[in-house]
Enzyme design. Structure first.
Site, short mmCIF file in Angstrom:
data_model
loop_
_atom_site.label_atom_id
_atom_site.label_comp_id
_atom_site.label_asym_id
_atom_site.label_seq_id
_atom_site.Cartn_x
_atom_site.Cartn_y
_atom_site.Cartn_z
CD1 TRP A 101 -1.84 -2.25 2.09
CD2 TRP A 101 -2.72 -1.69 0.12
NE1 TRP A 101 -2.70 -3.26 1.71
CE2 TRP A 101 -3.25 -2.94 0.51
CE3 TRP A 101 -3.14 -1.15 -1.11
CZ2 TRP A 101 -4.17 -3.65 -0.27
CZ3 TRP A 101 -4.06 -1.84 -1.88
CH2 TRP A 101 -4.55 -3.08 -1.46
CG ASP A 168 -3.21 4.03 4.14
OD1 ASP A 168 -4.29 3.88 4.76
OD2 ASP A 168 -2.86 3.32 3.18
CE LYS A 192 -8.11 -2.54 5.34
NZ LYS A 192 -8.41 -3.66 4.52
N1 PMP Z 1 -4.15 1.12 2.57
C1 PMP Z 1 -4.17 0.05 3.41
C2 PMP Z 1 -3.30 0.06 4.62
C3 PMP Z 1 -5.01 -1.03 3.12
O1 PMP Z 1 -5.04 -2.09 3.92
C4 PMP Z 1 -5.82 -0.98 1.95
C5 PMP Z 1 -6.79 -2.07 1.58
N2 PMP Z 1 -6.68 -3.26 2.18
C6 PMP Z 1 -5.74 0.15 1.13
C7 PMP Z 1 -4.91 1.18 1.48
C8 PMP Z 1 -6.55 0.25 -0.14
O2 PMP Z 1 -7.85 0.58 0.22
P1 PMP Z 1 -9.05 0.65 -0.82
O3 PMP Z 1 -9.33 -0.74 -1.24
O4 PMP Z 1 -10.15 1.28 0.00
O5 PMP Z 1 -8.64 1.52 -1.95
#
Ligand code: PMP
Length: 340
Positions: A101, A168, A192
């Site tokens: 991420w 994030d 989450k």
């Molecule tokens: N950042 C983190 C730490 C994540 O765990 C995730 C998804 N698991 C994301 C970003 C991406 O999120 P999204 O699917 O809402 O775009």
């Protein structure tokens, strides 16, 4: 059989929240109409939006220097919205490389300005968090991923930084007390700890905005959504309603301090067993172990499928590791009970 939901996201929500959400879809507040068939401009939904913003402010202790907005496009859209709104082309932002991420955030930031990757744990497959790195004082911001969902690492102490931190917090938001003072912007996909997929929470300090020279498309400018109270366009009404219910639940549980203690207890129970039981081993440096995602392996890889079968036979869901790292992962988000 009772199911124990250890999924990494979308993830477990409080049973009382699911019940109220289901009822609101059938009949919202006794109105005879469904939550998802009424105008978002009506008084009833406006109250939901106001309370959702207010609960975020209350739980994080945000003063009037902070703005709150509920956006769409997932946390992934924040990977580009952050640099687009905060970073000029001739400026530099510092990023930490702590996994998939974080890397996606780095890739997008490079489209808008200079990126300096100030620390990385790639050489050890992201099983620890890099410490004691320097951030240039002229960096616009330092980007971190507070909890790395795939690897099971979580900053227990956030890095020291003389520039505002952009975080994030998708996989550990509202899971423990947070001192917001080092932060300039916090974002999180809801799916989450807050609600269903489809809405993203952004908290941003006012002084972070209005600095970039580029022309921003209206929908991609944070100020648009702030100015209109997250109602510039039709908001995702159902996800926001469920977020409101979950935020109420967190408050009723005693707020972030009580939630943090409860999460600590759950995580310590599982880590203690992983450390004690010779059939298993943990994969993450002890001081960086996540309270949200517990990554582990069977000591003998041949035992993994047998373990997963035992889980399935006992209603234990979602403990297979992320496809990119394999192994096992138990996610212990806010709503998971100690009993599970
Ligand atoms: N950042 C983190 C730490 C994540 O765990 C995730 C998804 N698991 C994301 C970003 C991406 O999120 P999204 O699917 O809402 O775009």
């Amino acid at each position: 059989m009772k199911k124990h939901n250890f999924s990494a996201g979308p993830a477990i929500l409080p049973a009382s929240v699911l019940q109220q959400a289901a009822e609101a879809v059938r009949d919202f507040n006794g109105s005879g109409l469904s939550l998802i068939e009424i105008s978002h401009r009506g008084k009833a939904f406006e109250a939901v939006m106001d309370e959702s913003h207010a609960l975020v402010r209350e739980l994080f202790g945000l003063d009037d220097q902070w703005e709150v907005a509920f956006l769409t496009g997932g946390a992934s859209s924040q990977f580009f919205m952050v640099p687009m709104n905060l970073l000029n082309e001739d400026e530099t932002a510092a990023y930490t490389d702590t996994g998939v991420w974080a890397n996606r955030a780095i890739k997008e930031a490079k489209l808008f300005g200079n990126v300096e990757v100030v620390a990385s744990s790639k050489d050890q497959n992201y099983t620890f968090l890099p410490k004691n790195f320097a951030v240039q004082s002229n960096a616009r911001y330092l980007h971190i991923t507070t909890n790395n969902t795939i690897y099971g690492t979580q900053w227990q102490e956030i890095p020291h930084s003389s520039v505002p931190i952009v975080a994030d917090m998708s996989s550990d938001i509202f899971s423990r007390p947070v001192d917001v003072s080092p932060y300039g912007l916090i974002y999180a996909g809801a799916q989450k700890n807050i609600g269903p997929a489809g809405v993203t929470l952004v908290c941003v300090r006012k002084d972070m905005l209005g600095h970039v020279r580029r022309t921003l498309p209206t929908m991609l400018d944070y100020r648009t959504h702030i100015k209109d109270g997250s109602m510039y366009n039709t908001p995702p009404v159902f996800p926001i309603y469920v977020c409101m219910l979950t935020l109420r639940w967190i408050k009723e549980m005693g707020g972030l301090k009580a939630i943090g203690e409860r999460n600590e207890r759950k995580a310590q129970t599982l880590y203690a067993e992983i450390d004690r039981n010779p059939l298993f081993k943990g994969t993450v440096a002890a001081e960086d172990r996540s309270r949200m995602n517990v990554n582990f392996l069977t000591a003998d890889p041949a035992h993994e499928s047998a373990f997963l079968k035992i889980c399935a036979d006992n209603g234990i869901e979602g403990v297979k590791g992320h496809r990119s790292v394999g192994g096992l992962r138990a996610s212990l988000y806010n709503a998971l009970e100690q009993e599970s």
